[in-house]
Scaffold this motif. Structure first.
Motif, short mmCIF file in Angstrom:
data_model
loop_
_atom_site.label_atom_id
_atom_site.label_comp_id
_atom_site.label_asym_id
_atom_site.label_seq_id
_atom_site.Cartn_x
_atom_site.Cartn_y
_atom_site.Cartn_z
N SER A 135 0.83 -1.21 0.00
CA SER A 135 0.00 0.00 0.00
C SER A 135 0.86 1.26 0.00
CB SER A 135 -0.93 0.00 1.22
OG SER A 135 -1.83 -1.08 1.17
N HIS A 167 1.09 4.12 -2.94
CA HIS A 167 0.92 5.55 -2.66
C HIS A 167 2.11 6.35 -3.19
CE1 HIS A 167 -0.22 9.24 -0.69
NE2 HIS A 167 0.91 9.26 0.00
N ILE A 180 -1.95 6.65 -4.97
CA ILE A 180 -3.18 6.01 -4.50
C ILE A 180 -3.16 5.94 -2.98
CG2 ILE A 180 -4.54 3.88 -4.53
CD1 ILE A 180 -3.42 3.37 -7.34
N VAL A 240 -3.49 5.17 0.89
CA VAL A 240 -3.50 3.95 1.70
C VAL A 240 -4.89 3.80 2.31
CG1 VAL A 240 -2.52 2.82 3.73
CG2 VAL A 240 -1.05 4.18 2.20
N PRO A 241 -5.52 2.62 2.22
CA PRO A 241 -6.88 2.45 2.76
C PRO A 241 -6.89 2.52 4.28
CG PRO A 241 -5.99 0.33 2.06
CD PRO A 241 -5.01 1.38 1.60
N GLU A 275 -12.73 1.36 1.92
CA GLU A 275 -11.61 1.78 1.08
C GLU A 275 -10.78 0.58 0.64
OE1 GLU A 275 -9.49 4.63 3.39
OE2 GLU A 275 -11.03 6.19 3.19
N PHE A 276 -10.64 -0.39 1.53
CA PHE A 276 -9.87 -1.60 1.22
C PHE A 276 -10.52 -2.38 0.07
CE2 PHE A 276 -8.98 -6.17 2.17
CZ PHE A 276 -7.60 -6.13 2.03
N ASP A 317 -11.98 -1.30 -2.54
CA ASP A 317 -11.56 -0.72 -3.82
C ASP A 317 -10.05 -0.85 -4.03
OD1 ASP A 317 -14.16 0.09 -4.46
OD2 ASP A 317 -13.94 1.97 -3.36
N HIS A 318 -9.30 -0.78 -2.94
CA HIS A 318 -7.84 -0.73 -3.02
C HIS A 318 -7.23 -2.08 -3.37
CE1 HIS A 318 -3.68 -0.32 -1.45
NE2 HIS A 318 -3.82 0.95 -1.77
N THR A 370 -4.31 -2.95 -6.21
CA THR A 370 -2.97 -3.28 -5.72
C THR A 370 -2.52 -4.65 -6.23
OG1 THR A 370 -3.32 -1.93 -3.75
CG2 THR A 370 -1.57 -3.58 -3.65
#
Length: 216
Positions: free
Chosen positions: A85, A89, A94, A96-97, A102-103, A105-106, A110
């Motif tokens: 993550s 970033h 992008i 960090v969730p 948020e995770f 989508d992340h 990733t």
């Protein structure tokens, strides 16, 4: 017939922003593991061998579950997602969730970038992660008739990808719903390891424990 049972660790420190900070169980995570152990003993589950990764949360889960002894195998360890993550970033801007939403989508972004080799300086490539997961689940499946291993959600998702032949999209979607202290089973059949149970939480099905069904 050999059955390999994979257990995701109980809820960890979900306010953490680093790998080390995350690596310990919350009070709820300890309780989830105790409930799981009580349920398995009440239903007559027995295991020839017990394994954990080398992470603190894996071993704490095994201890709270009731394991008197276990064998540590670092190949059961989780991907270093906080590190991935931070690199996402730094390289792509992008964020960090910070929440489960948020995770959701992340993670696909990733893992897709990781699989395609677009993240610089990773400690383990996607291919190497997949290889070690495949190696260890097949090794453990040959270690006894009934083997239990305490590990993490990303590992379990990759193990599912390996035995089910999942592409990157279904693979990442399989990781997202994996609950803390959930039970996953694979059986060694003539055609190879086969997934027979995924993301079960029988110890948390009582309505009084629904609030203890956590993902993050």
């Amino acid at each position: 017939m050999t059955t390999l049972t994979l257990i995701r660790h109980g809820q960890a420190n979900n306010t953490a922003t680093t790998e080390d900070g995350y690596d310990r169980l919350s009070d709820l995570g300890r309780q989830q593991a105790r409930w799981l152990g009580e349920h398995m003993r009440a239903t007559g589950a027995e295991f020839d061998k017990v394994f954990t990764g080398s992470l603190i949360r894996h071993q704490q889960t095994a201890e709270e579950w009731g394991a008197e002894a276990f064998t540590v195998d670092e190949r059961l360890n989780e991907v270093r997602y906080f590190d991935l993550s931070e690199r996402m970033h730094a390289q792509f801007g992008i964020a960090v969730p910070r929440t489960h939403e948020e995770f959701v989508d992340h993670l696909p972004l990733t893992f897709s970038a990781w699989q395609e080799g677009k993240i610089d300086g990773v400690s383990e490539t996607f291919h190497d992660f997949q290889t070690r997961v495949s190696d260890v689940i097949h090794d453990l499946a040959g270690a006894g008739d009934n083997v239990i291993a305490f590990t993490s959600g990303g590992f379990i998702g990759m193990a599912t990808r390996v035995v089910m032949g999942l592409d990157i999209g279904p693979f990442t979607r399989a990781i997202l719903p994996i609950m803390n202290s959930s039970v996953h089973k694979m059986r060694l059949m003539p055609a190879g390891l086969t997934l027979t149970q995924f993301n079960a939480v029988p110890h948390l099905e009582n309505p009084a424990r629904h609030d203890a069904q956590t993902h993050f």
